[in-house]
Design a protein around this motif. Sequence first.
Motif, short mmCIF file in Angstrom:
data_model
loop_
_atom_site.label_atom_id
_atom_site.label_comp_id
_atom_site.label_asym_id
_atom_site.label_seq_id
_atom_site.Cartn_x
_atom_site.Cartn_y
_atom_site.Cartn_z
N SER A 85 -17.44 12.23 31.89
CA SER A 85 -16.56 11.90 30.76
C SER A 85 -15.78 10.62 30.99
O SER A 85 -15.88 9.98 32.02
CB SER A 85 -15.58 13.05 30.54
OG SER A 85 -14.63 13.06 31.59
N LYS A 86 -14.98 10.25 30.01
CA LYS A 86 -14.07 9.13 30.15
C LYS A 86 -12.76 9.57 30.78
O LYS A 86 -11.82 8.82 30.88
CB LYS A 86 -13.83 8.46 28.79
CG LYS A 86 -13.13 9.34 27.78
CD LYS A 86 -12.56 8.52 26.62
CE LYS A 86 -13.65 8.16 25.61
NZ LYS A 86 -13.04 7.81 24.30
N ASP B 49 -10.06 4.48 25.35
CA ASP B 49 -11.38 4.24 25.95
C ASP B 49 -11.54 4.97 27.28
O ASP B 49 -12.64 5.19 27.74
CB ASP B 49 -11.57 2.73 26.18
CG ASP B 49 -11.50 1.97 24.87
OD1 ASP B 49 -12.34 2.23 24.00
OD2 ASP B 49 -10.58 1.14 24.73
N ALA B 50 -10.40 5.28 27.90
CA ALA B 50 -10.45 6.06 29.13
C ALA B 50 -9.11 6.78 29.26
O ALA B 50 -8.09 6.32 28.73
CB ALA B 50 -10.69 5.17 30.34
N ILE C 296 -11.65 3.83 36.59
CA ILE C 296 -11.61 3.51 35.16
C ILE C 296 -12.04 2.07 34.92
O ILE C 296 -12.81 1.77 34.00
CB ILE C 296 -10.18 3.79 34.62
CG1 ILE C 296 -9.96 5.30 34.56
CG2 ILE C 296 -9.97 3.14 33.25
CD1 ILE C 296 -8.52 5.72 34.28
N PHE D 55 -15.68 2.00 35.30
CA PHE D 55 -16.28 2.75 34.18
C PHE D 55 -16.32 1.88 32.93
O PHE D 55 -17.33 1.76 32.24
CB PHE D 55 -15.47 4.03 33.97
CG PHE D 55 -15.72 4.70 32.66
CD1 PHE D 55 -16.93 5.37 32.40
CD2 PHE D 55 -14.75 4.69 31.65
CE1 PHE D 55 -17.15 5.99 31.19
CE2 PHE D 55 -14.97 5.31 30.44
CZ PHE D 55 -16.18 5.96 30.20
N LEU D 56 -15.17 1.22 32.68
CA LEU D 56 -15.10 0.40 31.46
C LEU D 56 -15.97 -0.85 31.57
O LEU D 56 -16.40 -1.41 30.58
CB LEU D 56 -13.65 0.02 31.17
CG LEU D 56 -12.74 1.20 30.79
CD1 LEU D 56 -11.30 0.75 30.65
CD2 LEU D 56 -13.24 1.86 29.49
N ARG E 6 -13.28 10.72 38.58
CA ARG E 6 -13.87 10.95 37.26
C ARG E 6 -14.23 12.42 37.09
O ARG E 6 -14.75 13.06 38.00
CB ARG E 6 -15.13 10.09 37.12
CG ARG E 6 -15.67 10.06 35.71
CD ARG E 6 -16.87 9.17 35.62
NE ARG E 6 -17.36 9.06 34.26
CZ ARG E 6 -18.50 8.48 33.94
NH1 ARG E 6 -19.26 7.95 34.89
NH2 ARG E 6 -18.89 8.42 32.68
#
Lengths: 582, 304, 388
Positions: free
Chosen positions: A399-400, A217-218, A428, A431-432, A395
């Motif tokens: 993107s991831k 997922d990342a 992260i 982000f998640l 980041r």
Amino acid sequence: MKHIDQKVPTTLCAISTTSSAVNKTGSWRFSRPVFIDSIPPCSYECPAGEDVAGFMYLAANGRFEEAWRLIIKDNPFPAITGRVCFHGCEAKCNRAEHDEAVSINSVERYIGDYGLNHGLTVNNNSAKRGEKVAIVGAGPAGLTASYYLRLWGYHVTIFDSSALPGGLMRYGIPSYRLPKEILDGEISRLRQMGLNFKMGTTVGKDISWNKIDRQFDAVFVAIGAHREATLKVKGIEKKGILNALRFLREVNLGRQPVLGKRVAVIGGGNSAIDCARVSRRFDANVTIIYRRREAKMPANAEEIKMAREEGVQFLFQAVPLEVCGNETVAGLRLQKVALKNANSSDRGQPVPTGETFYIDCDTLILAIGEDVNKEDLPRHITYKRNRVETGHMGRIGDSKFFAGGDIIDTPRTVTHAIASGKRGAVGIDRFLAGLPLGKSSLDPYRLGDSENISFSLTTSTVPFPKRNRTREVVNYSNLNPFYFDRRPRMKTGIIPAEERARSFQDVVISPIEEEVTTEARRCFNCGSCTGCGNCYLFCPDLCVKNDPDGNGYTVDMDYCKGCGICVQECPRGAIKMEFVRE
Amino acid sequence: MYSLNQRFDNRDIPEEEYMTPGHVACAGCGAALSMRLALKGLGMPTALVIPASCWTVIPGLWPMTSMKVPLFHTAFEATGATISGLKAAYRKRGMDNICVVGWAGDGGTFDIGIQALSAAAERNEDVIYVCYDNEAYMNTGIQRSGGTPIGAWTSTTPAKNPKAVPKKDIEEIMLAHRIPYLATATAAYPGDLIAKFKKARTIKGMRFIHLLSACPAGWKMPENLSVEVMRLAVLSNIFPLYEVENSEIYRQTIIPEEIVPVERYVRLQGRFRHLSDHDIARYQEMIDQRFERLKERFDKTANA
Amino acid sequence: MKKVLTGNQAVAYGAMLSDVKVVAAYPITPQTTIIETLADMQAEGIGDFDYIRVESEHSALSVCIGASMGGVRAFTATSGQGLFLMHEMLHYATGARVPVVLANVNRAPALPWNIWSDQTDSISQRDTGCIQLYCEGNQEVLDTTIMAFKIAETVRLPAMVILDAFWLSHTSEPVDIPEKEAVQKFLPSFDPGDMWLDPENPRTFGSVSMSDVYMEFRWLIQRDMERAKGVISETHTEFGNLFGRNYHQVEGYLTDDAEVVIVCSGTVASTGRVAVEVLRSEGKKAGMLKVKTLRPFPSDEVKNALRDKEKVAVIDRNFSPGAQGVWAQEIRSALYELADSERPLLYGYIAGLGGRDINIGTIRDIYERTSQSETPEDADIWVGVKYV
């Protein structure tokens, strides 16, 4: 009796029994004291944002486990940084203006070793997260990111092409600076947290970046900079020319390097010093050649000093013109350079003087830096000045993918790598969770205008209460130096130079507990309330009290006349006067 | 929650307060702070007698009081006598455990009250006499007293004609009475001050404690510097902290690590603003000479 | 037990029998033998009191005030200059409402130096709020000292026992010394109530009081001084019942049909008694009024005693420069309240200053002058002053 139209007092004379507490003298005030939590310069300077004042206080009181737990909020490797960090914190220590800076590094080392010796472990956050995160590169940045993400409950898988994790900490730094058992100890704690290590796996080769992209997922990328730079001089293709990182890797793998008796190292950074000192340990005669002056060397001054003590020679303001010899290196022809525009801020531009000379050597080590190897990275990555271009939390674009360590634009030290790993982990996590990743979203964890994140100073109320956090860095003039006597800095025990030049043993002798507590007591604990009691004790108006919540002290504004004695007498600058219109 | 690296370990300071907030001392008043700390050292049971002074006003207007100890306001010159009578009464009533404390300013001690004080000292009355010395008649608006230092401006010694003579040496005056205990103290060193009051309480006979007590209004300085200026008085040897037992055994209780020039003390205060560098140099000499004489006595005790 | 005592010894006996706990002592002629006697009593264990040898009269009264604030009976004695030095603390004692008793042996104020009898010292304390009790003989001195404590403690105001220098202080008379047990019955141990510095009940005595309450506290002094008039009478009665000796704030002698009433105080009263008898034997209608209390001033008693009398001659062994005899002023004020028809003519005489003798001849002169005059002169007459 006669002519009395008012109730007379019940006592015969003016006997007072009503507490003056009915008289709210706070109305006299035009400014008031406010407890603040300012930024100690050491923490401000620390890339990892460690609460130095806090762990010093705990160490001073012999509370080493708490000190350790405080540090690992910001840095998972105190035993490592306690050895290899170049401790810019000490350069900013306010105590330097008083007598000598506190030996922060030594105390951190002791606390880190305490954690290892006592088998202290970290408990994962009970909250489990379903998301999976890939960490590519098991160096300090990747390990740090995995530590935080695992701490917060994510599934973390670490990929690295080497057999063992640690990155440059294992394959770059010589063991006399960082013994392998220390490194292993620190990493094993991470293993116990439930990290999934995929060692000997090169992403992009053994597993494609696309697959990583699909399965996780990342992704946090921190593979380090490995493309060797080279010199454009005559004879550079000859045998006997080594690359610094490869040379150090060989030695760290326990292999005997192919080294002559007379080694020349070109470069002025820490890896140049490492190469030189390692070479000395193989009994070579070593000369470091650097184009500028000693004072302008990027290498750490203590490292330079130790190298010199171990017998390393230096040649400054010289550049190679030609590698001499037939097939193999036999010597170097050099040119003397002058420095243009050199001053305190500018390192100066070397300009040839035309004067040349020759030195004998049979091995040449190039320690002139490494670049990011773009071929090892996914294609969609963009670069700026040959470093991976990232946003505020590492980041890459939208993107991831997140990046950290030596591939991004940050100083190439273990501590900076740790900082980038932490920043990436925060990125992260956000982000998640679908949270914004703008610059301001890190503000709650930042110290003033610093880019560094500090969890200990911003989220922990141990050991000091945290109130009214300011963006100001405490300087010596904010302190009341009277409350600190003058005491010399602890003497770090160093193994004698001849002895250390013969061994890969740790060159620093571990301090004993008493030395550490004594040194930790030298800390001013700048900007923090340590509960010393001065504000309470010196208040003429009896309005400073223990906070009922155990959060330091409070001022009873009903009575405070705003004299400011508490501010003046606070040893640590943890109170300030605030002008108010009430 | 105490830091260990402080100069003072405040953990020994008694927590009990014998005053209440809401008193009407000026902001930053050294005299209010001195009282607060002194009472912590004295503990209970204690009775206070205060003559005309700032402390007449500080506890508050009737029916208020900031004191948790009984207090009698006496006449300006009457402290030494009033405490003698009060102590005699307690003695006759079998309440000898009550510590009787006279608390007078420099005017009430050096000047108008010295007669009654001297007599009480000569009789070796079983009382504690405290002079909180803010070096002028502050309550009446900063007039010079026998405690005003040489060179100081006051409202009766204008800057054009500042005080021409030095402060009385009240310690030596008191010691000439052969009293059992004398001490100097200041609120800038709370532990030292409290220890001296604690000790004084255990001694019988006349005990004299001289407190230097900063007055921001009268010394013409910012209120927040009260403690700082009292500290500098100690560090510059202007007000050395010591105690004398049986008028003979001198002991310096706070020995500064580094002696600060008197200039630092003087330049903080507007009352000395008119002094030239030459004046300050002369003042430094006077302070040095006085301390030299004291030091001989400290050394004599130390070597005995 | 009868004993030959000087007035000063009588004072000392009175204080000792009153069971004082603190005596503050400072010498001044002609008071000194009071404190000397007390010193002997303390040394011999006759008196159970702390004896504090102070350095001034100011301190003497300060010690007494302190002792009183500590909850015990306190006593001191002085004269003339000493009383002047005490003046500030007399006001203070009143303000603090401490029932301190002091003896004052009347002595003339300096300059010129003079140690003999003259009431100007105590008269000058008229407005301090201290009760003033003038004595005629040594028995009265002793009895008044004991009564003074009772009066002072009942109304919580200081009291002064006043006796003439030498005429009483150093003159011996047989004095009946009451038994200590009897005195204790009359004057039990001092109960300070809550008016003392009690660490168990910490209060501040004498706080600054602004104009909104200051007057009320001062009024309480006036209220209790008024109340003292009744208390003094009751005390006199109680004392008389117990000891058989009766005293009055105002005491007349042969005044009923007197054409001229001679008003006096202190030892002049005993001379006056004889003088009146002499004048009566000559067929002259003389009478005498002895006033014992200057403060509180017994104006009702004075008024009643002098109502409808033809002429009143007041002898003042004191004077207030610019206003002259103080007793005369006080009595004139009291008489002002009488109707015109009832009000006698008042003649003021200044006599006996600095110990000059006031004998029968002096009083006869005063009687004659008053008797022959149709209206009083504008000013008091200075009796026997040369070159006038």
